[in-house]
Design a protein around this motif. Structure first.
Motif, PDB file in Angstrom:
ATOM      1  N   LEU A  20      11.481  15.797 -18.580  1.00  0.00           N
ATOM      2  CA  LEU A  20      10.339  16.118 -19.445  1.00  0.00           C
ATOM      3  C   LEU A  20       9.077  15.415 -18.937  1.00  0.00           C
ATOM      4  O   LEU A  20       9.051  14.209 -18.730  1.00  0.00           O
ATOM      5  N   VAL A  21       8.010  16.209 -18.730  1.00  0.00           N
ATOM      6  CA  VAL A  21       6.733  15.652 -18.291  1.00  0.00           C
ATOM      7  C   VAL A  21       5.794  15.506 -19.487  1.00  0.00           C
ATOM      8  O   VAL A  21       5.106  14.502 -19.637  1.00  0.00           O
ATOM      9  N   LYS A  22       5.768  16.533 -20.367  1.00  0.00           N
ATOM     10  CA  LYS A  22       4.909  16.475 -21.550  1.00  0.00           C
ATOM     11  C   LYS A  22       5.635  17.070 -22.752  1.00  0.00           C
ATOM     12  O   LYS A  22       6.109  18.217 -22.678  1.00  0.00           O
ATOM     13  N   GLY A  23       5.775  16.303 -23.818  1.00  0.00           N
ATOM     14  CA  GLY A  23       6.453  16.783 -25.021  1.00  0.00           C
ATOM     15  C   GLY A  23       5.471  17.309 -26.058  1.00  0.00           C
ATOM     16  O   GLY A  23       4.484  17.965 -25.715  1.00  0.00           O
ATOM     17  N   ILE A  24       5.733  16.994 -27.320  1.00  0.00           N
ATOM     18  CA  ILE A  24       4.861  17.463 -28.406  1.00  0.00           C
ATOM     19  C   ILE A  24       3.481  16.819 -28.296  1.00  0.00           C
ATOM     20  O   ILE A  24       3.365  15.647 -27.949  1.00  0.00           O
ATOM     21  N   GLY A  25       2.426  17.580 -28.587  1.00  0.00           N
ATOM     22  CA  GLY A  25       1.091  16.993 -28.672  1.00  0.00           C
ATOM     23  C   GLY A  25       0.034  17.708 -27.856  1.00  0.00           C
ATOM     24  O   GLY A  25      -1.156  17.424 -28.006  1.00  0.00           O
ATOM     25  N   ASP A  26       0.435  18.615 -26.990  1.00  0.00           N
ATOM     26  CA  ASP A  26      -0.583  19.388 -26.282  1.00  0.00           C
ATOM     27  C   ASP A  26      -0.361  20.863 -26.618  1.00  0.00           C
ATOM     28  O   ASP A  26       0.358  21.190 -27.551  1.00  0.00           O
ATOM     29  N   ASP A  27      -0.975  21.749 -25.850  1.00  0.00           N
ATOM     30  CA  ASP A  27      -0.833  23.170 -26.161  1.00  0.00           C
ATOM     31  C   ASP A  27       0.552  23.694 -25.817  1.00  0.00           C
ATOM     32  O   ASP A  27       0.992  24.709 -26.354  1.00  0.00           O
ATOM     33  N   ALA A  28       1.224  23.037 -24.908  1.00  0.00           N
ATOM     34  CA  ALA A  28       2.575  23.447 -24.513  1.00  0.00           C
ATOM     35  C   ALA A  28       3.287  22.252 -23.890  1.00  0.00           C
ATOM     36  O   ALA A  28       2.644  21.276 -23.492  1.00  0.00           O
ATOM     37  N   ALA A  29       4.592  22.333 -23.827  1.00  0.00           N
ATOM     38  CA  ALA A  29       5.375  21.265 -23.189  1.00  0.00           C
ATOM     39  C   ALA A  29       5.529  21.563 -21.699  1.00  0.00           C
ATOM     40  O   ALA A  29       5.427  22.707 -21.267  1.00  0.00           O
ATOM     41  N   VAL A  30       5.786  20.514 -20.926  1.00  0.00           N
ATOM     42  CA  VAL A  30       5.957  20.678 -19.476  1.00  0.00           C
ATOM     43  C   VAL A  30       7.280  20.033 -19.046  1.00  0.00           C
ATOM     44  O   VAL A  30       7.568  18.887 -19.401  1.00  0.00           O
ATOM     45  N   ILE A  31       8.066  20.796 -18.310  1.00  0.00           N
ATOM     46  CA  ILE A  31       9.351  20.315 -17.784  1.00  0.00           C
ATOM     47  C   ILE A  31       9.300  20.430 -16.268  1.00  0.00           C
ATOM     48  O   ILE A  31       8.760  21.408 -15.752  1.00  0.00           O
ATOM     49  N   ARG A  32       9.835  19.463 -15.568  1.00  0.00           N
ATOM     50  CA  ARG A  32       9.884  19.574 -14.102  1.00  0.00           C
ATOM     51  C   ARG A  32      11.332  19.695 -13.671  1.00  0.00           C
ATOM     52  O   ARG A  32      12.158  18.836 -13.978  1.00  0.00           O
TER      53      ARG A  32
END
Ligand code: ADP
Ligand code: MG
Length: 321
Positions: A20-32
């Protein structure tokens, strides 16, 4: 409570998955993810159709909704990693009950070390929960319904009919044995994730999870694999108190009842011992229940019962009918 406070209240403080690169809190989540195949599924649960507050605590509603999704990933042989929850909230659902729904999901997510990484929150007239799950499987190792071959062993995990028996106990009076077991199977089914991912060394196995009854799920394997399946009634595993229910209910629940979230699978006879070993290592009850044959004119499921053979046709719950 407004939407933002609500989202804040369900958010995890820390995440467990390293991809997981970015979870809850932005416009979308990011997974690598670069090395494995990504497997994803979504399921929707609507109050009055899939559950009512009479037979399920809010905790169970959340738990079961996520369990059903994890069961879909298990049926693909994938390890679950993430989930996203889209929820429609009516005015009459209070904040404590909502918190309990998410607690039900969190209990499961903790067991499987998965993360809630996003979702959507809107108001509406009925409670509806739509869960998206994301998991990973070794490249090319997803387990398809189309992978069954003639002469395979047909197997199933756990016992069948328990979820519907549990619902029956929740909605009918009477003294029954193993009441807690049946109700637990209805409210808190165990998705067979560890067993399914444990099969990853096998070259080939067809898997399908039992959400609509084994008759349906076996038919789906037959159609996708262009084979026929023969099942033996006396081999179908049931709980030792299952025989206390009327015969017709026993029959309907185990073949058509569904929502047991057990796994139905087929595997070559030569790999059957390996499957049994994985079942043992993951404390998963497993039984051989039949075999796969070539479909001559008829792909379909045939049941041996009382020295007679009859075809089992699909007949689960169908929406939009
Ligand atoms: P946007 O307006 O960009 O769609 P939202 O306000 O809907 O953003 O959501 C803000 C953040 O909160 C996002 O990261 C979203 O994924 C997350 N989120 C919203 N609702 C839920 C929910 N029910 N469960 C989990 N995460 C949620
Ligand atoms: Mg949004």
């Amino acid at each position: 409570m407004d939407e933002f406070l609500f989202i804040d209240s369900i958010k995890q403080n820390t995440y467990r998955q390293s991809s997981l690169v970015k979870g809850i809190g932005d416009d979308a989540a990011v997974i690598r993810q670069t090395s494995e195949d990504i497997v994803t599924a979504v399921d929707t649960f609507v109050e009055g159709i899939h559950f009512t507050k009479n037979t399920m605590e809010p905790f169970h509603i959340g738990y079961r909704a996520l369990a059903a999704n994890l069961s879909d990933l298990a049926a693909m042989g994938a390890s679950p990693a993430f989930y996203l929850v889209s929820i429609i909230i009516p005015k009459y659902w209070g904040k404590d009950d909502l918190a309990q729904i998410f607690n039900g999901m969190k209990a499961l997510s903790k067991s499987y070390k998965i993360d809630l990484i996003g979702g959507d929150t809107v108001s509406g007239t009925e409670l509806a929960i739509s869960i998206t799950v994301i998991g990973f499987v070794e490249k090319g190792k997803a387990r398809y319904r189309s992978m069954a071959q003639a002469e395979d062993v047909v197997f199933v995990t756990g016992t069948l009919g328990d979820s519907q028996a549990g619902l029956h106990l929740l909605t009918n009076q009477g003294n029954y044995r193993n009441r807690e077991h049946f109700i637990r199977q209805h409210q808190m089914p165990v998705p067979r994730v560890n067993f399914a991912t444990g099969l990853n060394t096998l070259a080939r196995v067809a898997l399908n999870d039992i959400s609509d009854g084994i008759a349906n799920e076996a038919s789906e394997i037959c159609e996708a694999s262009k084979v026929a399946i023969t099942l033996y009634d006396e081999w179908i595993p049931t709980n030792d108190a299952y025989h206390q229910f009327p015969e017709e209910l026993q029959y309907n629940w185990k073949y058509f009842g569904g929502e047991d979230f057990e796994l139905l699978g087929t595997v070559s006879r030569s790999d059957w011992d390996k499957v049994k070993k994985v079942a043992e290592e993951t404390s998963t009850p497993i039984n051989e229940i039949g075999y796969v044959t070539i479909a001559d004119s008829n792909t379909g499921v045939f049941l041996h019962k009382n020295n007679k053979v009859k075809q089992l046709h699909k007949q689960g719950y169908t929406h939009l009918k």
